[in-house]
Design a protein around this motif. Sequence first.
Motif, PDB file in Angstrom:
ATOM      1  N   PHE A   1      10.117  16.615   7.511  1.00  0.00           N
ATOM      2  CA  PHE A   1       9.203  15.473   7.596  1.00  0.00           C
ATOM      3  C   PHE A   1       7.734  15.888   7.436  1.00  0.00           C
ATOM      4  O   PHE A   1       6.847  15.060   7.618  1.00  0.00           O
ATOM      5  N   ASP A   2       7.485  17.170   7.111  1.00  0.00           N
ATOM      6  CA  ASP A   2       6.108  17.663   7.049  1.00  0.00           C
ATOM      7  C   ASP A   2       5.194  16.783   6.194  1.00  0.00           C
ATOM      8  O   ASP A   2       4.087  16.442   6.591  1.00  0.00           O
ATOM      9  N   GLU A   3       5.663  16.443   4.989  1.00  0.00           N
ATOM     10  CA  GLU A   3       4.827  15.663   4.090  1.00  0.00           C
ATOM     11  C   GLU A   3       4.696  14.215   4.568  1.00  0.00           C
ATOM     12  O   GLU A   3       3.635  13.599   4.468  1.00  0.00           O
ATOM     13  N   VAL A   4       5.787  13.712   5.123  1.00  0.00           N
ATOM     14  CA  VAL A   4       5.845  12.318   5.558  1.00  0.00           C
ATOM     15  C   VAL A   4       4.936  12.054   6.769  1.00  0.00           C
ATOM     16  O   VAL A   4       4.449  10.942   6.966  1.00  0.00           O
ATOM     17  N   LYS A   5       4.690  13.107   7.549  1.00  0.00           N
ATOM     18  CA  LYS A   5       3.906  12.929   8.783  1.00  0.00           C
ATOM     19  C   LYS A   5       2.534  12.304   8.493  1.00  0.00           C
ATOM     20  O   LYS A   5       2.065  11.447   9.231  1.00  0.00           O
ATOM     21  N   ASP A   6       1.883  12.755   7.411  1.00  0.00           N
ATOM     22  CA  ASP A   6       0.566  12.195   7.085  1.00  0.00           C
ATOM     23  C   ASP A   6       0.651  10.722   6.697  1.00  0.00           C
ATOM     24  O   ASP A   6      -0.296   9.970   6.904  1.00  0.00           O
TER      25      ASP A   6
ATOM     26  N   GLY B   1     -11.141   7.103  11.307  1.00  0.00           N
ATOM     27  CA  GLY B   1     -12.296   7.179  10.412  1.00  0.00           C
ATOM     28  C   GLY B   1     -12.067   7.961   9.126  1.00  0.00           C
ATOM     29  O   GLY B   1     -13.007   8.529   8.558  1.00  0.00           O
ATOM     30  N   VAL B   2     -10.829   8.016   8.656  1.00  0.00           N
ATOM     31  CA  VAL B   2     -10.528   8.766   7.421  1.00  0.00           C
ATOM     32  C   VAL B   2     -11.005   7.932   6.212  1.00  0.00           C
ATOM     33  O   VAL B   2     -10.682   6.745   6.119  1.00  0.00           O
ATOM     34  N   PRO B   3     -11.805   8.537   5.304  1.00  0.00           N
ATOM     35  CA  PRO B   3     -12.282   7.764   4.151  1.00  0.00           C
ATOM     36  C   PRO B   3     -11.141   7.371   3.208  1.00  0.00           C
ATOM     37  O   PRO B   3     -10.134   8.093   3.109  1.00  0.00           O
ATOM     38  N   GLY B   4     -11.311   6.240   2.517  1.00  0.00           N
ATOM     39  CA  GLY B   4     -10.269   5.671   1.672  1.00  0.00           C
ATOM     40  C   GLY B   4      -9.625   6.646   0.706  1.00  0.00           C
ATOM     41  O   GLY B   4      -8.402   6.658   0.538  1.00  0.00           O
ATOM     42  N   GLU B   5     -10.455   7.508   0.072  1.00  0.00           N
ATOM     43  CA  GLU B   5      -9.907   8.405  -0.970  1.00  0.00           C
ATOM     44  C   GLU B   5      -9.024   9.502  -0.369  1.00  0.00           C
ATOM     45  O   GLU B   5      -8.275  10.155  -1.089  1.00  0.00           O
ATOM     46  N   LYS B   6      -9.108   9.695   0.944  1.00  0.00           N
ATOM     47  CA  LYS B   6      -8.268  10.737   1.571  1.00  0.00           C
ATOM     48  C   LYS B   6      -6.988  10.172   2.186  1.00  0.00           C
ATOM     49  O   LYS B   6      -6.173  10.909   2.743  1.00  0.00           O
ATOM     50  N   ILE B   7      -6.827   8.864   2.110  1.00  0.00           N
ATOM     51  CA  ILE B   7      -5.609   8.261   2.695  1.00  0.00           C
ATOM     52  C   ILE B   7      -4.482   8.367   1.666  1.00  0.00           C
ATOM     53  O   ILE B   7      -4.645   7.937   0.520  1.00  0.00           O
ATOM     54  N   PRO B   8      -3.330   8.943   2.031  1.00  0.00           N
ATOM     55  CA  PRO B   8      -2.219   9.031   1.070  1.00  0.00           C
ATOM     56  C   PRO B   8      -1.772   7.638   0.624  1.00  0.00           C
ATOM     57  O   PRO B   8      -1.827   6.679   1.407  1.00  0.00           O
ATOM     58  N   MET B   9      -1.356   7.534  -0.635  1.00  0.00           N
ATOM     59  CA  MET B   9      -0.923   6.235  -1.185  1.00  0.00           C
ATOM     60  C   MET B   9       0.186   5.615  -0.328  1.00  0.00           C
ATOM     61  O   MET B   9       0.191   4.401  -0.073  1.00  0.00           O
ATOM     62  N   ALA B  10       1.129   6.461   0.142  1.00  0.00           N
ATOM     63  CA  ALA B  10       2.245   5.935   0.939  1.00  0.00           C
ATOM     64  C   ALA B  10       1.716   5.269   2.214  1.00  0.00           C
ATOM     65  O   ALA B  10       2.237   4.226   2.644  1.00  0.00           O
TER      66      ALA B  10
END
Length: 295
Positions: free
Chosen positions: A197-202, A218-227
Amino acid sequence: MVSVLIILGSIIMVGNIIAYIRFIRTSNDVMLSGKRGEPLWAKVGLILLIFFLVGYLGVVIFGDPDYLIADILFFGAIFVSLALSLMYYLVDSLKDRSLELTETLIGVIEARDSNLNGHSRNVQKLCMCLYKYLPSNMKEGISPVSFEYAALLHDVGKLGVPEAILNKPGKLDPEEWEVMKQHPKIAMNLLKSLPSFDEVKDWILYHHERIDGKGYYGVPGEKIPMAAKIISVCDTYSAITMKRSYKGKRSHEEAIEIIKDVAGTQLDAELVKIFLSIPKEELEACTPESIDYNQ
Ligand SMILES: [Fe+2]
């Protein structure tokens, strides 16, 4: 007859290799390796299959195959085909049973909380519905199996939030909000013993982040994973259309208006556009039976 067996055997082996490549390309989900790229066992299997085919053709081209050789090669190809079919069937069955078990587990967890009952399964179904409508560039790197688990488990961290906060009839005060905002991080802790689940955790950790950077952490939009952005759209729709202790349920039309208003600030505008293109009936069909819309 010898030639017919050899030609058929060759076609079956090429088909086996193509099916196997398709299988290992989708084997990087949470139920198998959970890692990008093919695992070593998959590469070894592919080499063996290609070796079989090359040996097959070698006998045909350089040897003088008789009925016995042609039969061995033909039925060998059939055997490989059956073995691969059995493997696909078992893997698919295991994936289905694992998902059913996880859905049951989530159902049990949510049953203690009137604000959550059915919510995770609703988000899971909405996410898979939206996923189906996404263009391939937006789905890149998102395995459907892994994504379904992330959507189903997105609120599992609420297990660590006291029931008094989860079920509070009114709005939460600032201290209670701080506790509630910990649930994505609590989910990380719960899932840390599962390496696949390492990748899924984010995807779960960032499901309350906003495009304008004003989300939980407070994570900026461009750093949020598409999923995570997809889960966020479906989570928002589900939260609006569900009855909760501090608010009544709202209609599909009201939810659409609210989602339109927050496109580009809270939610990804492109995803919202695609979400709005999904027929109402399809979105409403994502409601699990455990959610009573007449409440
Ligand atoms: Fe959440």
